[in-house]
Design an enzyme around this catalytic site. Structure first.
Site, PDB file in Angstrom:
ATOM      1  N   ASP A   1     -43.442   5.489   3.524  1.00 30.90           N
ATOM      2  CA  ASP A   1     -42.895   4.019   4.728  1.00 30.90           C
ATOM      3  C   ASP A   1     -43.923   4.416   5.819  1.00 30.90           C
ATOM      4  O   ASP A   1     -43.437   5.834   6.221  1.00 30.90           O
ATOM      5  CB  ASP A   1     -41.654   4.438   4.899  1.00 30.90           C
ATOM      6  CG  ASP A   1     -40.594   3.285   5.733  1.00 30.90           C
ATOM      7  OD1 ASP A   1     -41.055   2.306   5.760  1.00 30.90           O
ATOM      8  OD2 ASP A   1     -40.673   3.605   7.235  1.00 30.90           O
TER       9      ASP A   1
ATOM     10  N   CYS B   1      -1.113  11.721   9.337  1.00 28.78           N
ATOM     11  CA  CYS B   1       0.022  11.820   9.392  1.00 28.78           C
ATOM     12  C   CYS B   1       0.241  12.184  10.730  1.00 28.78           C
ATOM     13  O   CYS B   1       0.459  13.123  11.319  1.00 28.78           O
ATOM     14  CB  CYS B   1       0.804  11.464   8.462  1.00 28.78           C
ATOM     15  SG  CYS B   1       2.923  10.992   8.969  1.00 28.78           S
TER      16      CYS B   1
ATOM     17  N   ARG C   1       6.470   8.491  -2.914  1.00 27.95           N
ATOM     18  CA  ARG C   1       6.020   7.052  -2.046  1.00 27.95           C
ATOM     19  C   ARG C   1       5.014   6.468  -1.085  1.00 27.95           C
ATOM     20  O   ARG C   1       5.137   7.788  -0.484  1.00 27.95           O
ATOM     21  CB  ARG C   1       7.293   6.124  -2.129  1.00 27.95           C
ATOM     22  CG  ARG C   1       7.969   6.245  -1.024  1.00 27.95           C
ATOM     23  CD  ARG C   1       9.769   5.953  -0.732  1.00 27.95           C
ATOM     24  NE  ARG C   1      10.163   6.056   0.045  1.00 27.95           N
ATOM     25  CZ  ARG C   1       9.997   6.546   1.890  1.00 27.95           C
ATOM     26  NH1 ARG C   1       8.947   6.021   2.517  1.00 27.95           N
ATOM     27  NH2 ARG C   1      10.852   7.201   2.566  1.00 27.95           N
TER      28      ARG C   1
ATOM     29  N   CYS D   1       2.014   6.269   8.656  1.00 30.66           N
ATOM     30  CA  CYS D   1       0.667   6.401   8.577  1.00 30.66           C
ATOM     31  C   CYS D   1       0.097   5.241   7.621  1.00 30.66           C
ATOM     32  O   CYS D   1      -1.159   5.595   7.433  1.00 30.66           O
ATOM     33  CB  CYS D   1       0.358   7.930   7.708  1.00 30.66           C
ATOM     34  SG  CYS D   1       0.566   8.260   5.901  1.00 30.66           S
TER      35      CYS D   1
ATOM     36  N   THR E   1      10.748  14.477   0.760  1.00 30.32           N
ATOM     37  CA  THR E   1      11.061  13.579   0.711  1.00 30.32           C
ATOM     38  C   THR E   1      11.123  12.527  -0.193  1.00 30.32           C
ATOM     39  O   THR E   1      11.273  11.297  -0.343  1.00 30.32           O
ATOM     40  CB  THR E   1      10.677  13.101   2.365  1.00 30.32           C
ATOM     41  OG1 THR E   1       9.197  13.515   2.003  1.00 30.32           O
ATOM     42  CG2 THR E   1      11.600  13.915   2.967  1.00 30.32           C
TER      43      THR E   1
ATOM     44  N   CYS F   1       1.716  11.545   2.394  1.00 31.08           N
ATOM     45  CA  CYS F   1       0.864  11.237   2.917  1.00 31.08           C
ATOM     46  C   CYS F   1      -0.415  11.269   3.843  1.00 31.08           C
ATOM     47  O   CYS F   1      -1.329  11.943   2.398  1.00 31.08           O
ATOM     48  CB  CYS F   1       1.579  11.553   4.554  1.00 31.08           C
ATOM     49  SG  CYS F   1       3.783  11.200   4.479  1.00 31.08           S
TER      50      CYS F   1
END
Length: 493
Positions: free
Chosen positions: A443, A38, A63, A68, A30, A34
């Protein structure tokens, strides 16, 4: 992490949000990338490849997923837990150095050639400094498109793009939508969420769990009047930024931090977000931290009782160093009083965008404090010398403190200044420089808590016992401090 294919596949198939930001899943079929959590149906294993950064995914031609939104995942905790050149470079890029000074400026700050910086970043993140900065600009552009009504031309230049054409091409390439389409998709949600005029509202993600008690309690209890305040359930403070000034309001929520930013120059948006995330230690990995601390049977009950404690940090390392000196051997209230006097006398006035707010000044710069009259300070003479020596070193550049600091070198430079003992040096390393392994064995609060738990209470013996907590001793300090009833450990009403 991303090279361990088997672990990555398991994380994706189980939709494990703990790994968001550690790596990204790129789907070959695709051409989408993600975050591991997702909600879409996981792709076939043979179609998945794993990359270490969003910039690497974009550079490889993938891309961002529209479901998500991987550009909004928490940052990798690795870059705040390391002090090497790559981690320092990532922190500088997040702080906008490449946009302001270019790759040569980044390399100069790190003390390397541009070729070396590009080689090291490509080896670990799969992308060079320009690609990393481009991915950050794309994320900023999306925020401005979705959360403001600015014209697209103003969005482009505020996000750091050199031209509107580059802005349009980048947004289309990264998000597969034109800028106008992104704004149209966000319009429905925007109508349902009222906005305060002049502010940008966004959500800062984090890895769960996050315990807000000591985080916001510490910031609120030590807030300097005029610079910081806790009001209406939010920690608010002024910000000095490269192009202007700003006011941030940060509100703890169950699954995110609500953030409202009012900026005089929108080019500072990316830097402001980065500094707010760093202030709240939002990129930490609580699973790794708490898992190691639980291995100590005396610490385990503290971790189990309130997991996910963060280290409250700062938006300005030089500011915190000055405040650490003012806080030497005095109460929290006295330290706030001393700091408030410096702010009133030397701070730069700013306007609070909220009419009901009480923010009036920026904390003074070292340059503004370098010329102060020591006799005007209501401090012991030795501490006056410590303070004036510190601000002089900060102002002339002989003591560089910032996100790009080498932690050990900074410790050595601090220890060489008069009046700087181990406590002051380590608290600056912990909260200003972000060293997750900083430790304060001297401390008093820490030693008292250790004694109550049955841990060694002398500095040497406690340091030896704490070797098993490395590299997360700064978080162990937060758990030990939390045994006290001091206001820093409680979320204000």
């Amino acid at each position: 992490m991303y090279t361990d294919t088997e672990r990555c596949v398991r994380a994706v198939q189980s939709k494990d949000a703990r790994f968001d930001g550690w790596f990204f899943t790129a789907v070959r079929t695709t051409r989408i990338y993600c975050r591991p959590s997702c909600p879409a149906v996981p792709p076939k294993v043979e179609n998945m490849t794993f990359l270490p950064s969003a910039a690497a995914c974009q550079q490889a031609g993938y891309r961002a997923c529209k479901r998500c939104r991987p550009d909004t995942s928490p940052g990798s905790p690795e870059w705040n837990a390391r002090a090497d050149a790559v981690a320092r470079a990532v922190r500088l890029i997040q702080d906008g150095v490449v946009d302001r000074e270019g790759v040569p400026g980044l390399a100069s700050r790190l003390g390397y050639s541009t070729r070396q910086v590009e080689r090291q970043l490509n080896a670990e993140l799969g992308a060079g400094p320009l690609a990393l900065a481009r991915a950050q600009r794309a994320e900023t552009a999306r925020l401005l498109i979705e959360t403001s009504e600015l014209p697209m031309g103003d969005v482009a230049f505020a996000a750091g793009f050199s031209s509107i054409r580059t802005f349009n091409e980048t947004v289309r390439e990264v998000f597969a939508l034109a800028p106008g389409e992104l704004r149209a998709r966000a319009a429905v949600a925007a109508r349902q969420t009222p906005r305060i005029p002049g502010t940008i509202s966004l959500r800062l993600p984090f890895r769960a769990p996050l315990n807000p008690d000591n985080l916001f309690g510490h910031l609120a209890a030590t807030a300097v009047p005029g610079v910081e305040e806790w009001r209406a359930g939010a920690y608010r403070r002024t910000l000095r930024l490269p192009y202007g000034t700003g006011v941030a309001a940060l509100t703890p929520r169950p699954d995110h931090i609500g953030c409202q930013l009012a900026l005089t120059d929108l080019r500072d948006l990316t830097i402001a977000i980065s500094r707010c995330r760093r202030l709240l230690d939002l990129d930490a990995d609580p699973e790794a931290v708490d898992g190691q601390l639980r291995a100590d049977p005396l610490l385990a009950p503290l971790v189990d009782k309130a997991p996910g404690r963060r280290v409250p940090r700062t938006v300005d390392a030089a500011e915190f160093a000055v405040r650490a000196v003012l806080g030497q051997q005095v109460s929290t209230a006295a330290a706030r009083t001393h700091a408030a006097r410096l702010v009133a006398a030397h701070g730069e006035p700013v306007a609070d965008p909220d009419p009901a707010g009480g923010l009036t000044h920026l904390f003074p710069t070292p340059e503004a404090l370098a010329g102060l009259d020591p006799e005007a300070l209501a401090l012991p003479r030795s501490r006056r010398t410590t303070l004036t020596t510190l601000v002089t070193a900060l102002a002339d550049g002989s003591l560089p403190l910032g996100v790009d600091s080498d932690w050990e070198d900074a410790r050595a430079r601090l220890a060489a200044l008069p009046g700087f003992g181990p406590w002051t040096t380590e608290v600056i390393a912990m909260r200003a420089l972000g060293d997750p392994d900083a430790f304060l064995p001297s401390d008093l609060g820490l030693r008292r808590a250790a004694k109550q738990l049955g841990l060694p209470s002398t500095a040497a013996a406690l340091t030896a016992r704490a070797a098993a907590w490395r590299p997360w001793r700064a978080y162990a300090v937060q758990y030990l401090w939390a045994t006290d009833s001091h206001p820093i450990n409680h979320l204000p009403a």
